[in-house]
Design a protein around this motif. Structure first.
Motif, PDB file in Angstrom:
ATOM      1  N   LEU A 103      34.855  41.440  34.940  1.00  0.00           N
ATOM      2  CA  LEU A 103      35.267  41.037  36.285  1.00  0.00           C
ATOM      3  C   LEU A 103      34.161  41.273  37.304  1.00  0.00           C
ATOM      4  O   LEU A 103      33.996  40.486  38.239  1.00  0.00           O
ATOM      5  CB  LEU A 103      36.552  41.758  36.686  1.00  0.00           C
ATOM      6  CG  LEU A 103      37.809  41.314  35.938  1.00  0.00           C
ATOM      7  CD1 LEU A 103      38.985  42.226  36.282  1.00  0.00           C
ATOM      8  CD2 LEU A 103      38.142  39.866  36.237  1.00  0.00           C
ATOM      9  N   LEU A 104      33.378  42.347  37.125  1.00  0.00           N
ATOM     10  CA  LEU A 104      32.240  42.560  38.024  1.00  0.00           C
ATOM     11  C   LEU A 104      31.181  41.490  37.797  1.00  0.00           C
ATOM     12  O   LEU A 104      30.589  40.982  38.758  1.00  0.00           O
ATOM     13  CB  LEU A 104      31.656  43.968  37.856  1.00  0.00           C
ATOM     14  CG  LEU A 104      30.461  44.304  38.755  1.00  0.00           C
ATOM     15  CD1 LEU A 104      30.752  44.029  40.234  1.00  0.00           C
ATOM     16  CD2 LEU A 104      30.047  45.748  38.558  1.00  0.00           C
ATOM     17  N   PHE A 123      32.365  38.507  39.600  1.00  0.00           N
ATOM     18  CA  PHE A 123      32.171  38.658  41.040  1.00  0.00           C
ATOM     19  C   PHE A 123      30.704  38.439  41.419  1.00  0.00           C
ATOM     20  O   PHE A 123      30.390  37.747  42.385  1.00  0.00           O
ATOM     21  CB  PHE A 123      32.631  40.047  41.503  1.00  0.00           C
ATOM     22  CG  PHE A 123      32.413  40.274  42.969  1.00  0.00           C
ATOM     23  CD1 PHE A 123      33.284  39.723  43.892  1.00  0.00           C
ATOM     24  CD2 PHE A 123      31.324  41.001  43.418  1.00  0.00           C
ATOM     25  CE1 PHE A 123      33.077  39.903  45.260  1.00  0.00           C
ATOM     26  CE2 PHE A 123      31.115  41.187  44.770  1.00  0.00           C
ATOM     27  CZ  PHE A 123      31.992  40.637  45.702  1.00  0.00           C
ATOM     28  N   THR A 168      32.849  45.628  47.834  1.00  0.00           N
ATOM     29  CA  THR A 168      33.561  45.153  46.647  1.00  0.00           C
ATOM     30  C   THR A 168      32.854  45.623  45.373  1.00  0.00           C
ATOM     31  O   THR A 168      33.510  45.997  44.398  1.00  0.00           O
ATOM     32  CB  THR A 168      33.693  43.619  46.670  1.00  0.00           C
ATOM     33  OG1 THR A 168      34.343  43.248  47.889  1.00  0.00           O
ATOM     34  CG2 THR A 168      34.490  43.118  45.492  1.00  0.00           C
ATOM     35  N   LEU A 228      41.436  44.059  40.917  1.00  0.00           N
ATOM     36  CA  LEU A 228      40.039  43.639  41.045  1.00  0.00           C
ATOM     37  C   LEU A 228      39.930  42.119  41.167  1.00  0.00           C
ATOM     38  O   LEU A 228      39.132  41.612  41.958  1.00  0.00           O
ATOM     39  CB  LEU A 228      39.223  44.124  39.836  1.00  0.00           C
ATOM     40  CG  LEU A 228      38.991  45.629  39.748  1.00  0.00           C
ATOM     41  CD1 LEU A 228      38.267  45.968  38.451  1.00  0.00           C
ATOM     42  CD2 LEU A 228      38.218  46.145  40.948  1.00  0.00           C
ATOM     43  N   GLN A 229      40.745  41.416  40.409  1.00  0.00           N
ATOM     44  CA  GLN A 229      40.758  39.950  40.516  1.00  0.00           C
ATOM     45  C   GLN A 229      41.174  39.508  41.909  1.00  0.00           C
ATOM     46  O   GLN A 229      40.587  38.581  42.478  1.00  0.00           O
ATOM     47  CB  GLN A 229      41.733  39.349  39.507  1.00  0.00           C
ATOM     48  CG  GLN A 229      41.223  39.325  38.103  1.00  0.00           C
ATOM     49  CD  GLN A 229      42.254  38.701  37.193  1.00  0.00           C
ATOM     50  OE1 GLN A 229      43.348  39.234  37.040  1.00  0.00           O
ATOM     51  NE2 GLN A 229      41.915  37.583  36.617  1.00  0.00           N
ATOM     52  N   THR A 273      38.377  39.984  44.398  1.00  0.00           N
ATOM     53  CA  THR A 273      37.371  38.930  44.251  1.00  0.00           C
ATOM     54  C   THR A 273      37.858  37.642  44.891  1.00  0.00           C
ATOM     55  O   THR A 273      37.114  36.985  45.629  1.00  0.00           O
ATOM     56  CB  THR A 273      37.041  38.697  42.759  1.00  0.00           C
ATOM     57  OG1 THR A 273      36.455  39.880  42.237  1.00  0.00           O
ATOM     58  CG2 THR A 273      36.082  37.538  42.571  1.00  0.00           C
ATOM     59  N   HIS A 283      34.484  47.893  42.355  1.00  0.00           N
ATOM     60  CA  HIS A 283      34.389  47.598  40.930  1.00  0.00           C
ATOM     61  C   HIS A 283      33.783  48.777  40.164  1.00  0.00           C
ATOM     62  O   HIS A 283      34.257  49.133  39.072  1.00  0.00           O
ATOM     63  CB  HIS A 283      33.545  46.340  40.698  1.00  0.00           C
ATOM     64  CG  HIS A 283      34.292  45.064  40.898  1.00  0.00           C
ATOM     65  ND1 HIS A 283      34.928  44.404  39.878  1.00  0.00           N
ATOM     66  CD2 HIS A 283      34.495  44.308  41.998  1.00  0.00           C
ATOM     67  CE1 HIS A 283      35.490  43.305  40.334  1.00  0.00           C
ATOM     68  NE2 HIS A 283      35.238  43.226  41.633  1.00  0.00           N
ATOM     69  N   CYS A 321      25.856  45.074  33.491  1.00  0.00           N
ATOM     70  CA  CYS A 321      27.279  44.901  33.200  1.00  0.00           C
ATOM     71  C   CYS A 321      27.486  44.184  31.869  1.00  0.00           C
ATOM     72  O   CYS A 321      28.435  44.491  31.142  1.00  0.00           O
ATOM     73  CB  CYS A 321      27.970  44.140  34.325  1.00  0.00           C
ATOM     74  SG  CYS A 321      28.221  45.156  35.788  1.00  0.00           S
ATOM     75  N   ALA A 353      36.826  45.276  32.956  1.00  0.00           N
ATOM     76  CA  ALA A 353      36.368  45.581  34.322  1.00  0.00           C
ATOM     77  C   ALA A 353      34.920  45.143  34.512  1.00  0.00           C
ATOM     78  O   ALA A 353      34.566  44.597  35.567  1.00  0.00           O
ATOM     79  CB  ALA A 353      36.516  47.071  34.605  1.00  0.00           C
TER      80      ALA A 353
END
Length: 161
Positions: free
Chosen positions: A98-99, A102, A116, A145-146, A149, A120, A77, A95
């Protein structure tokens, strides 16, 4: 009482910037954008390759994804973030960030939540292949997505994009 003498030293850059015959900032930016545009397709190809690799190892159809270390997904990522910064209009860099967030929180808490992660990954596929999405639609997806999480790992933990 002595009077201080002040010297104004012009740097080499300022001399070049104000010397005749140079180019304007606007022209330099246009040239830079033109050079970056030559790498656009190659960058998207690399992004697609990394996404395919992520999908092969960590996607919902990956045969041994439970055996794969989450740290590897985190590192992939990070690579996606680097590549996607060249195409910020897709929102893929956010994105992927954010992954990463997470995964980082998951590793801290010892939780592996594949549903989850799948969400993502699906969001990243959607962002990559939906170039006609508006910025508002992208923001809505990223906010979702937030929220996922925060719901899965506790309130106030998700980093804002």
């Amino acid at each position: 009482m002595t009077k201080a003498r002040l010297f104004r030293v012009r740097s080499r850059l300022s001399k070049l910037a104000f010397s005749p015959g140079g180019i304007t900032v606007g022209e330099a930016l246009k040239r830079g954008d033109a050079v970056l545009e030559t790498f656009h397709d190659a960058n998207l190809d690399l992004t697609d390759q990394v996404l395919a690799h992520v999908e092969a190892r960590f996607g919902s159809d990956a045969p041994d994804r439970q055996a794969e270390p989450l740290l590897d997904l985190y590192l992939l990522c990070l690579e996606l973030i680097d590549l996607a910064l060249a195409t910020p209009e897709l929102g893929l860099n956010k994105a992927a960030f954010l992954l990463c967030d997470f995964i980082d929180l998951s590793l801290d808490r010892g939780i592996v939540d594949w549903e989850t992660i799948d969400l993502h990954l699906e969001a990243m596929r959607l962002l990559r292949h939906s170039a006609d999405q508006s910025e508002a639609q992208q923001d809505l997806l990223l906010t979702g997505l937030q929220r996922v999480t925060a719901k899965r790992l506790g309130p106030g933990d998700a980093t804002t994009h």
